[in-house]
Write a protein that holds these residues in place. Structure first.
Motif, PDB file in Angstrom:
ATOM      1  N   MET A  58     -10.279 -10.946   3.630  1.00 34.89           N
ATOM      2  CA  MET A  58      -8.685 -10.997   3.669  1.00 34.89           C
ATOM      3  C   MET A  58      -8.215 -12.061   4.455  1.00 34.89           C
ATOM      4  O   MET A  58      -8.829 -12.447   5.317  1.00 34.89           O
ATOM      5  CB  MET A  58      -8.616  -9.436   4.737  1.00 34.89           C
ATOM      6  CG  MET A  58      -8.743  -8.444   3.788  1.00 34.89           C
ATOM      7  SD  MET A  58      -8.616  -6.771   4.523  1.00 34.89           S
ATOM      8  CE  MET A  58     -10.311  -6.523   5.443  1.00 34.89           C
TER       9      MET A  58
ATOM     10  N   SER B 166      -1.752 -12.152   6.025  1.00 33.85           N
ATOM     11  CA  SER B 166      -1.449 -11.837   4.879  1.00 33.85           C
ATOM     12  C   SER B 166       0.215 -11.449   4.933  1.00 33.85           C
ATOM     13  O   SER B 166       0.699 -10.792   5.668  1.00 33.85           O
ATOM     14  CB  SER B 166      -2.063 -10.376   4.566  1.00 33.85           C
ATOM     15  OG  SER B 166      -1.680 -10.018   3.067  1.00 33.85           O
TER      16      SER B 166
ATOM     17  N   PRO C 178       1.940  -6.730   3.644  1.00 30.82           N
ATOM     18  CA  PRO C 178       2.712  -5.700   4.055  1.00 30.82           C
ATOM     19  C   PRO C 178       4.328  -5.834   4.081  1.00 30.82           C
ATOM     20  O   PRO C 178       4.806  -4.996   3.926  1.00 30.82           O
ATOM     21  CB  PRO C 178       2.280  -5.672   5.590  1.00 30.82           C
ATOM     22  CG  PRO C 178       0.776  -6.384   5.517  1.00 30.82           C
ATOM     23  CD  PRO C 178       0.917  -7.204   4.591  1.00 30.82           C
TER      24      PRO C 178
ATOM     25  N   GLU D  83      -6.597  -4.527  -2.377  1.00 28.08           N
ATOM     26  CA  GLU D  83      -6.365  -4.098  -0.917  1.00 28.08           C
ATOM     27  C   GLU D  83      -5.108  -3.345  -0.772  1.00 28.08           C
ATOM     28  O   GLU D  83      -4.159  -3.002  -1.781  1.00 28.08           O
ATOM     29  CB  GLU D  83      -6.014  -5.384  -0.169  1.00 28.08           C
ATOM     30  CG  GLU D  83      -6.843  -6.478   0.020  1.00 28.08           C
ATOM     31  CD  GLU D  83      -6.298  -7.651   0.876  1.00 28.08           C
ATOM     32  OE1 GLU D  83      -5.321  -7.470   1.378  1.00 28.08           O
ATOM     33  OE2 GLU D  83      -7.312  -8.571   0.986  1.00 28.08           O
TER      34      GLU D  83
ATOM     35  N   TRP E  44      -2.768  -1.513   2.374  1.00 31.00           N
ATOM     36  CA  TRP E  44      -2.156  -1.692   3.699  1.00 31.00           C
ATOM     37  C   TRP E  44      -1.329  -0.387   4.105  1.00 31.00           C
ATOM     38  O   TRP E  44      -0.703   0.149   3.481  1.00 31.00           O
ATOM     39  CB  TRP E  44      -1.436  -3.088   3.722  1.00 31.00           C
ATOM     40  CG  TRP E  44      -2.086  -4.132   3.442  1.00 31.00           C
ATOM     41  CD1 TRP E  44      -2.574  -4.760   2.341  1.00 31.00           C
ATOM     42  CD2 TRP E  44      -2.293  -5.300   4.476  1.00 31.00           C
ATOM     43  NE1 TRP E  44      -3.167  -5.924   2.538  1.00 31.00           N
ATOM     44  CE2 TRP E  44      -3.203  -6.211   3.575  1.00 31.00           C
ATOM     45  CE3 TRP E  44      -2.135  -5.352   5.791  1.00 31.00           C
ATOM     46  CZ2 TRP E  44      -3.634  -7.437   4.528  1.00 31.00           C
ATOM     47  CZ3 TRP E  44      -2.573  -6.376   6.512  1.00 31.00           C
ATOM     48  CH2 TRP E  44      -3.285  -7.476   5.887  1.00 31.00           C
ATOM     49  N   ASP E  45      -1.457  -0.514   5.460  1.00 31.98           N
ATOM     50  CA  ASP E  45      -0.627   0.411   6.306  1.00 31.98           C
ATOM     51  C   ASP E  45      -0.849   1.830   5.864  1.00 31.98           C
ATOM     52  O   ASP E  45      -2.076   2.206   5.700  1.00 31.98           O
ATOM     53  CB  ASP E  45       1.029   0.297   5.911  1.00 31.98           C
ATOM     54  CG  ASP E  45       1.179  -1.099   6.905  1.00 31.98           C
ATOM     55  OD1 ASP E  45       0.681  -1.358   7.833  1.00 31.98           O
ATOM     56  OD2 ASP E  45       2.185  -1.868   6.192  1.00 31.98           O
TER      57      ASP E  45
ATOM     58  N   ALA F  29      -3.632   2.708   3.227  1.00 28.43           N
ATOM     59  CA  ALA F  29      -4.974   2.191   3.371  1.00 28.43           C
ATOM     60  C   ALA F  29      -5.807   3.534   3.575  1.00 28.43           C
ATOM     61  O   ALA F  29      -6.987   3.511   3.265  1.00 28.43           O
ATOM     62  CB  ALA F  29      -5.099   1.298   4.723  1.00 28.43           C
TER      63      ALA F  29
ATOM     64  N   SER G  23      -8.400  -3.493  10.420  1.00 24.18           N
ATOM     65  CA  SER G  23      -7.008  -3.921  10.748  1.00 24.18           C
ATOM     66  C   SER G  23      -6.800  -5.430  10.546  1.00 24.18           C
ATOM     67  O   SER G  23      -8.094  -6.020  10.796  1.00 24.18           O
ATOM     68  CB  SER G  23      -6.584  -3.627  11.937  1.00 24.18           C
ATOM     69  OG  SER G  23      -7.200  -4.398  13.210  1.00 24.18           O
TER      70      SER G  23
ATOM     71  N   ALA H 254      -0.856  -9.615   9.855  1.00 30.38           N
ATOM     72  CA  ALA H 254       0.169  -9.856   8.770  1.00 30.38           C
ATOM     73  C   ALA H 254       1.067 -11.142   8.945  1.00 30.38           C
ATOM     74  O   ALA H 254       0.999 -11.656  10.404  1.00 30.38           O
ATOM     75  CB  ALA H 254       0.856  -8.716   8.226  1.00 30.38           C
TER      76      ALA H 254
ATOM     77  N   HIS I 179      -2.146  -4.577  11.070  1.00 25.68           N
ATOM     78  CA  HIS I 179      -1.810  -3.246  10.126  1.00 25.68           C
ATOM     79  C   HIS I 179      -3.103  -3.044   9.598  1.00 25.68           C
ATOM     80  O   HIS I 179      -4.145  -3.666   9.473  1.00 25.68           O
ATOM     81  CB  HIS I 179      -1.380  -4.021   8.986  1.00 25.68           C
ATOM     82  CG  HIS I 179       0.123  -4.448   9.384  1.00 25.68           C
ATOM     83  ND1 HIS I 179       1.462  -3.686   9.119  1.00 25.68           N
ATOM     84  CD2 HIS I 179       0.641  -5.439   9.655  1.00 25.68           C
ATOM     85  CE1 HIS I 179       2.644  -4.517   9.310  1.00 25.68           C
ATOM     86  NE2 HIS I 179       2.047  -5.567   9.853  1.00 25.68           N
TER      87      HIS I 179
ATOM     88  N   VAL J 253      -5.852  -1.913   7.005  1.00 28.13           N
ATOM     89  CA  VAL J 253      -6.160  -2.162   5.711  1.00 28.13           C
ATOM     90  C   VAL J 253      -7.398  -1.996   4.955  1.00 28.13           C
ATOM     91  O   VAL J 253      -8.446  -1.626   6.069  1.00 28.13           O
ATOM     92  CB  VAL J 253      -6.018  -3.779   5.815  1.00 28.13           C
ATOM     93  CG1 VAL J 253      -6.839  -4.493   6.609  1.00 28.13           C
ATOM     94  CG2 VAL J 253      -5.920  -4.358   4.401  1.00 28.13           C
TER      95      VAL J 253
ATOM     96  N   ARG K 217      -9.980  -2.458   1.495  1.00 26.81           N
ATOM     97  CA  ARG K 217     -10.231  -3.046   0.272  1.00 26.81           C
ATOM     98  C   ARG K 217     -11.229  -2.697  -0.629  1.00 26.81           C
ATOM     99  O   ARG K 217     -12.220  -2.201   0.126  1.00 26.81           O
ATOM    100  CB  ARG K 217     -10.499  -4.755   0.549  1.00 26.81           C
ATOM    101  CG  ARG K 217     -11.317  -5.130   1.292  1.00 26.81           C
ATOM    102  CD  ARG K 217     -11.345  -6.473   1.643  1.00 26.81           C
ATOM    103  NE  ARG K 217     -11.193  -7.333   0.632  1.00 26.81           N
ATOM    104  CZ  ARG K 217     -11.675  -8.607   0.247  1.00 26.81           C
ATOM    105  NH1 ARG K 217     -12.929  -9.103   0.703  1.00 26.81           N
ATOM    106  NH2 ARG K 217     -11.276  -9.395  -0.639  1.00 26.81           N
TER     107      ARG K 217
END
Length: 94
Positions: free
Chosen positions: A2, A6, A9, A33, A35-36, A39, A52, A55, A61, A63, A65
């Motif tokens: 990751m 990123s 988000p 992935e 997020w938030d 996830a 986490s 971002a 955040h 996350v 995957r």
């Protein structure tokens, strides 16, 4: 791996305005992935850890995957659990 900064988000917030009741999955290379708030149910369905990441907005955040090769099973589990699912392509650098 990751990206530590990123922008997913930020993009997810924009998409969520149009599709507020949909779990958003982002394809990033050979992985997907979430997020938030997305996830948590995705981590449960995929059996992956919740982590986490920072971002592009500078905040941490939640996350998770999973490998894209397991995507069909994860998405099937999400739909069976009553979720709507959208697969998104990040714009720019993830």
């Amino acid at each position: 791996m990751m990206n530590e900064r990123s922008n997913i988000p930020v993009q997810a917030r924009l998409i969520r305005r149009r599709f507020p009741d949909t779990v958003l999955l982002f394809r990033v290379g050979t992985h997907v992935e979430a997020w938030d708030s997305d996830a948590i149910p995705v981590a449960d369905a995929a059996g992956t850890p919740l982590r986490s990441a920072v971002a592009s907005d500078g905040r941490r955040h939640p996350v998770t995957r999973f490998a894209i090769t397991t995507g069909e099973g994860v998405i099937t589990a999400m739909i069976a659990a009553g979720h709507k699912v959208a697969i998104c392509e990040p714009v720019g650098e993830p």
